[in-house]
Design a protein around this motif. Structure first.
Motif, short mmCIF file in Angstrom:
data_model
loop_
_atom_site.label_atom_id
_atom_site.label_comp_id
_atom_site.label_asym_id
_atom_site.label_seq_id
_atom_site.Cartn_x
_atom_site.Cartn_y
_atom_site.Cartn_z
N TYR A 113 -8.49 -0.09 -14.93
CA TYR A 113 -7.09 -0.22 -14.75
C TYR A 113 -6.75 1.39 -14.37
CZ TYR A 113 -5.83 -3.72 -16.61
OH TYR A 113 -6.07 -6.09 -17.58
N ASN A 114 -7.19 2.85 -14.89
CA ASN A 114 -6.99 3.65 -14.76
C ASN A 114 -7.61 4.64 -13.14
OD1 ASN A 114 -6.19 6.77 -16.01
ND2 ASN A 114 -8.35 7.28 -15.06
N ILE A 115 -8.57 3.95 -12.72
CA ILE A 115 -9.32 4.15 -11.38
C ILE A 115 -7.99 3.59 -10.10
CG2 ILE A 115 -11.19 3.24 -11.30
CD1 ILE A 115 -12.41 5.70 -9.70
N VAL A 116 -7.68 2.43 -10.40
CA VAL A 116 -7.20 1.79 -9.74
C VAL A 116 -4.95 2.50 -9.39
CG1 VAL A 116 -5.72 -0.57 -8.84
CG2 VAL A 116 -8.05 -0.22 -9.91
N GLY A 117 -5.14 2.42 -11.30
CA GLY A 117 -4.36 3.33 -11.23
C GLY A 117 -3.92 4.97 -10.14
N THR A 118 -4.57 5.22 -9.88
CA THR A 118 -4.92 6.95 -9.41
C THR A 118 -4.73 6.87 -7.99
OG1 THR A 118 -6.24 7.42 -11.52
CG2 THR A 118 -6.78 9.22 -9.05
N VAL A 119 -6.03 5.48 -7.53
CA VAL A 119 -5.66 5.06 -6.05
C VAL A 119 -3.98 4.76 -6.12
CG1 VAL A 119 -6.17 3.34 -4.40
CG2 VAL A 119 -7.77 4.76 -5.57
N ALA A 120 -3.20 4.10 -6.60
CA ALA A 120 -2.00 3.80 -6.59
C ALA A 120 -1.08 5.17 -5.97
CB ALA A 120 -1.47 2.64 -7.53
N ASP A 121 -1.44 6.25 -6.91
CA ASP A 121 -0.99 7.39 -6.87
C ASP A 121 -0.54 8.05 -5.11
OD1 ASP A 121 0.40 6.61 -9.31
OD2 ASP A 121 -0.45 8.03 -11.13
N LEU A 122 -2.26 8.01 -4.54
CA LEU A 122 -2.66 8.29 -3.24
C LEU A 122 -1.07 8.29 -2.68
CD1 LEU A 122 -5.89 8.04 -3.02
CD2 LEU A 122 -5.11 10.19 -3.43
N GLU A 123 -1.44 9.61 -1.76
CA GLU A 123 0.17 8.59 -0.03
C GLU A 123 -0.57 7.96 0.12
OE1 GLU A 123 -2.96 11.92 0.27
OE2 GLU A 123 -2.36 11.54 -1.84
N THR A 124 0.42 7.16 0.94
CA THR A 124 0.44 5.64 1.72
C THR A 124 -0.77 6.00 2.54
OG1 THR A 124 2.97 5.43 1.26
CG2 THR A 124 1.55 3.88 2.25
N ALA A 125 -0.94 6.75 3.14
CA ALA A 125 -1.72 6.96 4.79
C ALA A 125 -3.27 6.52 4.35
CB ALA A 125 -2.15 7.90 5.34
N THR A 126 -3.68 7.40 3.03
CA THR A 126 -5.11 7.15 2.22
C THR A 126 -5.23 6.04 1.68
OG1 THR A 126 -4.48 10.05 2.27
CG2 THR A 126 -6.58 8.62 0.94
N GLN A 127 -3.91 5.59 0.57
CA GLN A 127 -4.03 4.44 0.25
C GLN A 127 -4.11 2.97 1.22
OE1 GLN A 127 -0.97 2.01 -2.35
NE2 GLN A 127 -1.37 4.27 -2.48
N SER A 128 -3.93 2.95 2.35
CA SER A 128 -4.65 2.73 3.42
C SER A 128 -5.85 2.17 3.69
CB SER A 128 -3.52 1.49 4.23
OG SER A 128 -4.17 2.50 5.48
N GLU A 129 -6.37 3.84 3.56
CA GLU A 129 -7.84 3.63 3.78
C GLU A 129 -8.38 2.78 2.25
OE1 GLU A 129 -7.75 7.15 7.08
OE2 GLU A 129 -7.62 8.19 5.59
N VAL A 130 -8.61 3.69 1.57
CA VAL A 130 -8.92 3.03 0.66
C VAL A 130 -8.82 2.12 0.01
CG1 VAL A 130 -8.88 3.09 -1.94
CG2 VAL A 130 -8.08 5.59 -0.05
N ILE A 131 -7.80 1.14 0.81
CA ILE A 131 -8.22 -0.69 0.49
C ILE A 131 -9.29 -0.61 1.84
CG2 ILE A 131 -6.62 -2.56 1.29
CD1 ILE A 131 -4.21 -0.93 -0.47
N LYS A 132 -9.33 -0.09 2.80
CA LYS A 132 -10.12 -0.81 3.98
C LYS A 132 -11.27 -0.42 3.79
CE LYS A 132 -8.75 0.65 8.24
NZ LYS A 132 -8.01 1.68 9.51
N PHE A 133 -12.02 0.80 2.87
CA PHE A 133 -13.08 1.27 2.75
C PHE A 133 -13.56 0.78 1.50
CE2 PHE A 133 -11.90 4.13 5.76
CZ PHE A 133 -12.21 4.13 6.79
N SER A 134 -12.88 -0.14 0.36
CA SER A 134 -13.28 -0.45 -0.66
C SER A 134 -14.17 -1.17 -0.94
CB SER A 134 -12.18 -1.72 -1.04
OG SER A 134 -11.72 -2.61 -0.39
N ALA A 135 -14.80 -1.26 -0.10
CA ALA A 135 -16.44 -2.37 -0.40
C ALA A 135 -17.55 -0.98 -1.18
CB ALA A 135 -16.26 -3.06 0.92
N SER A 136 -17.37 0.13 -0.59
CA SER A 136 -17.84 1.15 -1.21
C SER A 136 -18.24 1.06 -2.78
CB SER A 136 -17.79 2.49 -0.42
OG SER A 136 -16.60 2.56 -0.51
N GLY A 137 -17.76 -0.19 -4.17
CA GLY A 137 -17.41 0.82 -4.76
C GLY A 137 -16.13 0.41 -5.90
#
Lengths: 324, 324
Positions: free
Chosen positions: B197-221
């Motif tokens: 929950y915590n790390i997903v929350g950390t991502v939820a707080d990232l700037e929108t542009a980075t967040q969409s890349e995080v979703i795109k590259f999420s298969a890495s772990g």
């Protein structure tokens, strides 16, 4: 665009190298595939798996005449490899890699790349927890992203050729700046791995009796972490040695957030906990709709059927359906 | 041992309750299954799914005449439920539950259980990230552990009967002390969920542009964490409100270890990192050999095949095998 390479040289033949070999052959992307690795056992394993056409312990021999050279060793070995092969790289060749960090690769490999060779660092964002030549399979890259981080002075035609190579293996390709890649991967990959390794390590330190219960009851969440923490230790050592700044930055954010959550647990702040737990579902949904994950429950893990009852235990007298 | 219950009452009908209903019916473990839930939409969903025989918003009606009552609501609702149903519980009945914490359940439910009713708290260690009545399936408990924490004064025959019930649904059953259960589950389940929950929350707080890349590259772990963090927020709020001490103790150990790892990253201590990353593989192997996990790469997640090549790109002139 159809991609044709005369000779593909893979330096290193672990999970990624072997998957490239299999995918490139299946898709007919190279006339000849040359495989080079440092250990003779690994080379013999690759030969037994019939991964390529040329097998050699001499990276120079593999590289000679190759128009596509891909470094597939752990990142820590790159500097030694490039110093060895630099003189044998052909003008017009593309030199790429598959490492999980990119700015460091530009820094250690870049200065040794001869004039006329196009250096285009790459990172296929795909993998499993298994390693070694036998772990590879040709579908590994299908539907997964591959990031390329070409320098500005690399000819566009060369970038297009490498893009075509990855697309032919089923990848989506995105080009970006090496430093930006490292920051995004720090949070999507490096921190998750660090944390997974850490919690599995915490368990490894528990008293033996408790540890065996942890294994028994691991299906409750822990086992997902153990999968991530079963990845190749040398590869991950190199990731953390070479992407230190981005990892420490993202780890700092993670720890700040964890302090807030820890405090909410300590003070018994139910509304705060529920709010934090509720907002993370949207991210999961985005990942599934972005095609990066299966929507199947529990990753589609197999669930065995329960044993059939020996005999009907009751005569059912009421209505109601049968087994749903 | 064959198990027969006259009337099984399920109070709450989410993922676990609905899976019990389906498994109990398939195995013929109850003559009648009564389902009670607080919200009428949920009750109608259960009815549409044909999960039971009796559907009621009145827990007292569900419980009346039942010889097995299982609380399947979030743990936070238990105190209210037991106060409501206590007077309707039949002498000789077994009262159990499926909550993820046990000492707290003993504390809040125990004092209200009438004389003659056997209170045997339970915890099936099984689940997926999905919730609600439609998430249930009868194989959920197959091959999974179910922990029971009966008090010393509960008749052995009653414990045996409940053990038989879970075994008939495919579970392995283990009896232990409630406090010990809570400690083991803190590290196998509660801390992994908190961290996810915590790390997903950390991502939820990232700037929108980075967040969409995080979703795109999420298969890495990262995507593995999002699965865990997609679990039911109310259930997990209650876990952290009711197993505070064990969670804070195990979180303390985790954070100590993480400091060591963080320092190794900061100082670039390669041998320490590699050693820490190498020792965690043994735990993964134990979990697989204990039958708690699939050995299939990537949890057996589907990997799509890459597109077939449009046409052969080369005439292959050399020897070597076909697609491996």
């Amino acid at each position: 665009m159809s991609v044709k390479f005369r000779k593909l040289a893979l330096i290193g033949i672990g999970l990624i190298g072997s998957s490239i070999a299999l995918a490139a052959r299946r898709q007919g992307l190279a006339e000849v595939i040359a495989i080079s690795t440092r250990k003779s056992e690994t080379l013999e394993e690759a030969r037994a798996l019939n991964l390529g056409d040329i097998y050699t312990l001499d990276a120079v021999e593999a590289v000679r005449g190759a128009d596509l050279v891909i470094l597939c060793t752990p990142v820590g070995a790159y500097e030694g490899v490039i110093k060895t092969i630099a003189g044998a790289l052909e003008p017009g060749a593309i030199l790429s890699d598959v490492g999980s960090v990119k700015a460091h690769v530009v820094k250690v490999v870049g200065p040794h790349v001869p004039e006329g060779v196009s250096f285009i660092p790459g990172h296929p964002i795909a993998g499993t927890e298994h390693s070694g030549p036998s772990a590879g399979f040709p579908e590994l890259f299908a539907g997964r992203w591959c990031v390329l981080t070409p320098a500005a002075d690399v000819p566009a035609a060369q970038v297009d050729k490498l893009v075509g190579f990855w697309e032919a293996m089923g990848s989506h390709v995105e080009c970006m700046d090496a430093a930006h890649h490292d920051m995004v991967l720090a949070i999507t990959s490096h921190i998750p791995h660090l944390i997974a390794y850490n919690i599995v390590g915490t368990v490894a330190d528990l008293e033996t009796a408790t540890q065996s219960e942890v294994i028994k009851f691991s299906a409750s969440g822990f086992r997902d972490f153990t999968r991530i923490a079963a990845s190749d230790p040398v590869m991950w050592r190199d990731v953390f040695l070479t992407n230190k700044e981005a990892v420490l930055e993202m780890l700092g954010r993670f720890l700040e957030d964890l302090s807030v959550l820890q405090r909410a647990v300590r003070t018994g702040d139910g509304p705060a906990l529920e709010a934090m737990f509720a907002r993370t579902r949207a991210i999961r949904r985005s990942i599934i709709s972005a095609g990066q994950e299966t929507a199947a429950a529990d990753f589609g893990r197999p669930h065995e059927a329960p044993p059939a009852p020996a005999a009907p235990l009751f005569v059912r007298e009421h209505g109601g359906g049968d087994d749903a």
